[in-house]
Design a protein around this motif. Structure first.
Motif, PDB file in Angstrom:
ATOM      1  N   THR A   1      25.774 -17.499  22.550  1.00 22.23           N
ATOM      2  CA  THR A   1      26.119 -16.781  21.314  1.00 22.23           C
ATOM      3  C   THR A   1      25.043 -15.747  20.980  1.00 22.23           C
ATOM      4  O   THR A   1      25.363 -14.625  20.558  1.00 22.23           O
TER       5      THR A   1
ATOM      6  N   ASP B   1      30.405 -20.845  16.277  1.00 21.22           N
ATOM      7  CA  ASP B   1      29.886 -19.657  16.962  1.00 21.22           C
ATOM      8  C   ASP B   1      30.455 -18.397  16.321  1.00 21.22           C
ATOM      9  O   ASP B   1      29.738 -17.424  16.091  1.00 21.22           O
TER      10      ASP B   1
ATOM     11  N   GLU C   1      33.269 -16.051  24.887  1.00 23.82           N
ATOM     12  CA  GLU C   1      32.236 -17.081  25.043  1.00 23.82           C
ATOM     13  C   GLU C   1      32.877 -18.447  25.210  1.00 23.82           C
ATOM     14  O   GLU C   1      33.658 -18.886  24.366  1.00 23.82           O
TER      15      GLU C   1
HETATM   16 MG   LIG Z   1      27.505 -20.640  21.356  1.00 25.58          MG
END
Ligand SMILES: [Mg+2]
Ligand SMILES: Nc1nc2c(ncn2[C@@H]2O[C@H](COP(=O)(O)OP(=O)(O)OP(=O)(O)O)[C@@H](O)[C@H]2O)c(=O)[nH]1
Length: 228
Positions: free
Chosen positions: A42, A70, A125
């Motif tokens: 992140t 996140d 992600e």
């Molecule tokens: Mg993360």
């Protein structure tokens, strides 16, 4: 069973690895970031947004197991306008949603293209996982695997598909190496032995060049993507 006529499916313009939109233009390059829990995925996404948002139209998809933490971090940090950040709650092993059943992620990517596109770049992600997690090529066009020096300097030697085959290996938190006794030269040698010609970036987000080498690698991928 044989069919003597073409089967047509409802059209979803990016619902595959097809690199084109329905109008024939090239869709956004999708780059996945995977790696162990807490390695700095992140933080790298946030730094990439800050480094590239003035020159590229960007969006981010985050995957968390049970939360939206996140995405909430990225929203709090205002790395992109909120409508460009989308969270997928995987509710299971993180790698399932990026490799086995990628439908929720593809939907998130498509919705971003539809609502804020046209986009140049979408960062996806993965939730933090182990060394075996990789993205489906149906979801992303390139993948970055993020490990950190605090996880142990023998990780590159241990290999696994992330370390061995990712398009870019990032060894993050180099600022911590002296504190945790990690030997960066050994990590570089082991990574090269596992990866051959594939690139490795050593990075600290606490100083030095920061995310600049990784941002430069992303720029190269974008340049190659748009001319193909
Ligand atoms: Mg993360
Ligand atoms: N010292 C140092 N800390 C870092 C660096 N990069 C990230 N961190 C810190 O490491 C912690 C974890 O970073 P994240 O970016 O949340 O890691 P992540 O891989 O996204 O974690 P998960 O999504 O939970 O798997 C945070 O406290 C970051 O501030 C770095 O280069 N150096």
């Amino acid at each position: 069973m044989h069919l003597d006529h073409d089967v047509t499916y409802p059209q979803r313009h990016t619902h595959s690895a097809d690199p084109h939109r329905a109008d024939g233009t090239r869709r956004a390059l999708r780059i996945g970031l995977g790696g162990p829990v807490g390695s700095g995925k992140t933080a790298t996404v946030a730094a990439l947004c800050r480094a590239l948002r003035a020159e590229l139209s960007m969006a981010v998809v985050t995957n968390d197991i049970y939360t939206r933490e996140d995405a909430e971090f990225l929203l709090r940090e205002a790395v992109l306008p909120p409508e460009r950040i989308s969270a997928v709650e995987t509710g299971a092993c993180p790698h399932t949603a990026i490799r086995d059943d990628i439908s929720a992620n593809l939907e998130a990517v498509e919705e971003l293209e539809d609502s804020v596109g046209p986009l140049d770049l979408i960062l996806v992600e993965s939730g933090g996982d182990n060394l075996t997690a990789t993205f489906s090529r149906g979801l992303v066009d390139a993948q970055i695997f993020v490990i950190d020096v605090a996880g142990g300097d023998d990780i590159p030697r241990k290999g696994g598909p992330g370390v061995t085959t990712a398009d870019l290996l990032v060894v993050n938190k180099t600022d911590l190496a002296p504190h945790v006794g990690s030997d960066l030269e050994r990590m570089a040698r082991d990574a090269a032995a596992q990866r051959g010609e594939l690139p490795v970036a050593f990075q600290s987000l606490r100083g030095g060049e920061g995310v600049a080498p990784v941002a430069a690698w992303v720029r190269e991928r974008i340049a190659a993507w748009v001319v193909r």
